[in-house]
Each structure stands twice: as structure tokens, then as C-alpha cells.
Design a protein around this motif. Structure first.
Motif, PDB file in Angstrom:
ATOM      1  N   ASP A   1       2.500  -3.343  -6.560  1.00 28.13           N
ATOM      2  CA  ASP A   1       3.155  -3.000  -5.079  1.00 28.13           C
ATOM      3  C   ASP A   1       2.781  -4.185  -4.363  1.00 28.13           C
ATOM      4  OD1 ASP A   1       4.750  -1.674  -3.322  1.00 28.13           O
ATOM      5  OD2 ASP A   1       3.552   0.238  -3.551  1.00 28.13           O
ATOM      6  N   LYS A  17       2.773  -5.199  -0.039  1.00 27.80           N
ATOM      7  CA  LYS A  17       3.119  -4.979   1.282  1.00 27.80           C
ATOM      8  C   LYS A  17       2.793  -6.340   2.385  1.00 27.80           C
ATOM      9  CE  LYS A  17       3.114  -0.268   2.203  1.00 27.80           C
ATOM     10  NZ  LYS A  17       4.427   0.164   2.418  1.00 27.80           N
ATOM     11  N   GLN A  70       1.426  -1.835   9.020  1.00 29.68           N
ATOM     12  CA  GLN A  70       0.984  -0.615   8.675  1.00 29.68           C
ATOM     13  C   GLN A  70       0.125   0.002   9.532  1.00 29.68           C
ATOM     14  OE1 GLN A  70       0.808  -3.085   6.242  1.00 29.68           O
ATOM     15  NE2 GLN A  70       3.090  -3.001   5.794  1.00 29.68           N
ATOM     16  N   GLN A 130      -0.618   5.089   7.253  1.00 27.75           N
ATOM     17  CA  GLN A 130       0.429   4.733   6.394  1.00 27.75           C
ATOM     18  C   GLN A 130      -0.228   3.836   5.133  1.00 27.75           C
ATOM     19  OE1 GLN A 130       2.687   2.345   9.341  1.00 27.75           O
ATOM     20  NE2 GLN A 130       4.341   3.575   8.874  1.00 27.75           N
ATOM     21  N   LEU A 131      -1.401   3.134   5.403  1.00 28.92           N
ATOM     22  CA  LEU A 131      -2.141   2.518   4.505  1.00 28.92           C
ATOM     23  C   LEU A 131      -2.766   3.451   3.536  1.00 28.92           C
ATOM     24  CD1 LEU A 131      -4.012  -0.405   6.181  1.00 28.92           C
ATOM     25  CD2 LEU A 131      -2.309  -0.615   4.512  1.00 28.92           C
ATOM     26  N   LYS A 186      -1.899   6.552   2.824  1.00 27.26           N
ATOM     27  CA  LYS A 186      -0.774   7.261   2.051  1.00 27.26           C
ATOM     28  C   LYS A 186      -0.329   6.219   1.047  1.00 27.26           C
ATOM     29  CE  LYS A 186       3.525   9.756   2.568  1.00 27.26           C
ATOM     30  NZ  LYS A 186       4.492  10.420   3.332  1.00 27.26           N
ATOM     31  N   TRP A 187      -0.419   5.045   1.345  1.00 30.45           N
ATOM     32  CA  TRP A 187       0.060   4.044   0.156  1.00 30.45           C
ATOM     33  C   TRP A 187      -0.829   3.878  -0.695  1.00 30.45           C
ATOM     34  CZ3 TRP A 187      -1.005  -1.533   0.259  1.00 30.45           C
ATOM     35  CH2 TRP A 187       0.040  -2.330  -0.745  1.00 30.45           C
ATOM     36  N   SER A 212      -1.158   6.802  -3.086  1.00 28.45           N
ATOM     37  CA  SER A 212      -0.031   7.035  -4.016  1.00 28.45           C
ATOM     38  C   SER A 212      -0.081   6.118  -5.334  1.00 28.45           C
ATOM     39  CB  SER A 212       1.368   6.616  -3.538  1.00 28.45           C
ATOM     40  OG  SER A 212       1.258   5.062  -3.133  1.00 28.45           O
ATOM     41  N   HIS A 213      -1.268   5.063  -5.179  1.00 30.63           N
ATOM     42  CA  HIS A 213      -1.563   4.504  -6.491  1.00 30.63           C
ATOM     43  C   HIS A 213      -3.034   4.703  -6.854  1.00 30.63           C
ATOM     44  CE1 HIS A 213       1.901   1.957  -6.371  1.00 30.63           C
ATOM     45  NE2 HIS A 213       1.846   1.597  -4.918  1.00 30.63           N
TER      46      HIS A 213
END
Length: 107
Positions: A86, A88, A93, A97-98, A100-101, A104-105
Motif C-alpha cells: 500500500d 500514500k 493524512q 487517518q494514519l 487507521k491505515w 488495517s495492515h
């Protein structure tokens, strides 16, 4: 605290890591990169053991920059199992947001 990676230790620190690794491709002259530093340093402590955060200076590590076709700063790239999964580009961000991103990984 985030770790520093270079052309010489990129494979050991990023590609061979057991957990996902966020690589922050940054430059000394990049204002948005510097603005993200405190956030990434804080997150490296909060997410320790789940996500590794590494910084790569694009000016002195042109081999990796070229290999992954990084053209803008900051570029945030997540690696899992030795592969980029992934990306960005830019500093748009928020901290939320960071998180959460990255979660997710997370391992």
C-alpha cells in the motif's frame, strides 16, 4: 522511535521484517515531511510490535528510491512479507487517518 533505513540495510530491516513496515520516504528540504516526523515517531512507539516505522532519506539512498519509483515527498509505503502492499503520497493524512491505515495492515 522510528528507525533509519538506507540502501545498505533496507533488505534486512524492511524486506526481511516479520511485521509490516511503513517506510517514510522523506527529504531534508521537504516541509511536509518534517511536519509528519513527530506523528510518525509517536506512532512507532504506540504500534511497536505490530508495525515497524522506518525513515529513508531520498537524497542519500537513490538506489531504493529508484527501485520503488518514488517521485514525491513524503511517500509512505507499507511493506509486508518483503513486498510493497500500500502507498500514500503527500502529507494530507491526519494522525487518526494514519493510525487507521496502519492498523488495517498491522500484524
Amino acid at each position: 522511535m522510528s528507525i533509519t533505513v538506507t540502501d545498505s540495510n533496507f533488505s534486512a530491516e524492511v524486506l526481511n521484517a516479520s511485521e509490516p513496515v511503513l517506510v517514510d520516504f522523506w527529504a531534508e528540504w521537504c516541509g511536509p515531511c518534517k511536519a509528519m516526523d513527530p506523528i510518525l515517531d509517536q506512532l512507532s512507539g504506540e504500534l511497536a510490535g505490530r508495525v515497524k516505522i522506518a525513515k529513508l532519506d531520498v537524497e542519500s539512498n537513490i538506489g531504493i528510491v529508484t527501485q520503488y519509483n518514488v517521485r514525491a515527498m513524503p511517500t509512505l509505503m507499507i511493506f509486508k512479507n518483503g513486498q510493497p502492499v500500500d502507498i500514500k503520497v503527500g502529507a494530507g493524512q491526519s494522525r487518526v487517518q494514519l493510525v487507521k491505515w496502519l492498523e488495517s495492515h498491522a500484524a
